[in-house]
Design a protein around this motif. Structure first.
Motif, PDB file in Angstrom:
ATOM      1  N   THR A  31       5.270 -68.096 -14.222  1.00  0.00           N
ATOM      2  CA  THR A  31       4.706 -67.848 -15.558  1.00  0.00           C
ATOM      3  C   THR A  31       4.996 -66.441 -16.042  1.00  0.00           C
ATOM      4  O   THR A  31       4.996 -66.184 -17.244  1.00  0.00           O
ATOM      5  N   GLY A  32       5.208 -65.507 -15.108  1.00  0.00           N
ATOM      6  CA  GLY A  32       5.425 -64.128 -15.487  1.00  0.00           C
ATOM      7  C   GLY A  32       4.144 -63.421 -15.913  1.00  0.00           C
ATOM      8  O   GLY A  32       4.185 -62.342 -16.485  1.00  0.00           O
ATOM      9  N   GLU A  33       3.001 -64.041 -15.647  1.00  0.00           N
ATOM     10  CA  GLU A  33       1.703 -63.498 -16.051  1.00  0.00           C
ATOM     11  C   GLU A  33       0.736 -63.549 -14.870  1.00  0.00           C
ATOM     12  O   GLU A  33       0.966 -64.263 -13.893  1.00  0.00           O
ATOM     13  N   THR A  34      -0.382 -62.827 -14.981  1.00  0.00           N
ATOM     14  CA  THR A  34      -1.387 -62.864 -13.928  1.00  0.00           C
ATOM     15  C   THR A  34      -2.036 -64.243 -13.864  1.00  0.00           C
ATOM     16  O   THR A  34      -2.120 -64.956 -14.861  1.00  0.00           O
ATOM     17  N   ALA A  35      -2.489 -64.603 -12.671  1.00  0.00           N
ATOM     18  CA  ALA A  35      -3.113 -65.903 -12.447  1.00  0.00           C
ATOM     19  C   ALA A  35      -4.224 -65.771 -11.409  1.00  0.00           C
ATOM     20  O   ALA A  35      -4.207 -64.857 -10.587  1.00  0.00           O
ATOM     21  N   GLU A  36      -5.154 -66.685 -11.472  1.00  0.00           N
ATOM     22  CA  GLU A  36      -6.181 -66.830 -10.447  1.00  0.00           C
ATOM     23  C   GLU A  36      -6.166 -68.301 -10.030  1.00  0.00           C
ATOM     24  O   GLU A  36      -6.268 -69.186 -10.887  1.00  0.00           O
ATOM     25  N   MET A  37      -6.015 -68.547  -8.730  1.00  0.00           N
ATOM     26  CA  MET A  37      -5.953 -69.936  -8.251  1.00  0.00           C
ATOM     27  C   MET A  37      -6.290 -69.987  -6.775  1.00  0.00           C
ATOM     28  O   MET A  37      -5.798 -69.166  -5.994  1.00  0.00           O
ATOM     29  N   GLU A  38      -7.144 -70.917  -6.423  1.00  0.00           N
ATOM     30  CA  GLU A  38      -7.425 -71.252  -5.034  1.00  0.00           C
ATOM     31  C   GLU A  38      -7.335 -72.762  -4.925  1.00  0.00           C
ATOM     32  O   GLU A  38      -7.824 -73.478  -5.801  1.00  0.00           O
TER      33      GLU A  38
END
Length: 125
Positions: A31-38
């Motif tokens: 995505t080229g962007e910050t992410a939050e995922m678990e």
């Protein structure tokens, strides 16, 4: 409310596509962007620096992801991504329900022009 369903061909094995969709660092790469995922049911997630956010509902390793996507404070949509193996790699089935009528065109374009294109480019390089 509307529904969206489409199959996207990806030239990678389902396990690799699943990893790209559930691993925070892989999401940030494509995505080229910050992410939050678990990869944990009930956990909150965020992609494209908060443009897409919601709650993870279900994970079936290398096969299926179910998420609730938020549209503001009171509306949400359920997104189910199923990964089907095929000759060319994977057919990614996207099914999204409960899309507000006024958001449908933007959602459909987002899946086709942003989400799919970025994810597919990860595997074409």
């Amino acid at each position: 409310m509307k529904e969206y369903r489409k199959y996207f061909p990806i030239t990678a094995e389902p396990k690799d596509v699943y990893n790209a969709l559930t691993n925070k660092f892989m999401i940030e790469i494509w995505t080229g962007e910050t992410a939050e995922m678990e990869e944990v049911a009930g956990s909150e997630f965020s992609m494209w620096d908060g443009s897409i956010c919601g709650k993870n509902i279900e994970f079936v390793k290398d096969q299926k992801i179910v998420q609730e996507w938020y549209f503001g404070e009171e509306e949400s949509s359920v997104v189910t991504i199923k990964l089907h193996p095929n000759k060319g790699g994977t057919s990614m089935e996207v099914f999204q329900t409960n899309i507000p009528d006024e958001a449908y065109e933007n959602i459909a374009e987002g899946w086709e022009d942003d989400y799919y294109v970025a994810l597919n480019q990860l595997f074409e390089e």
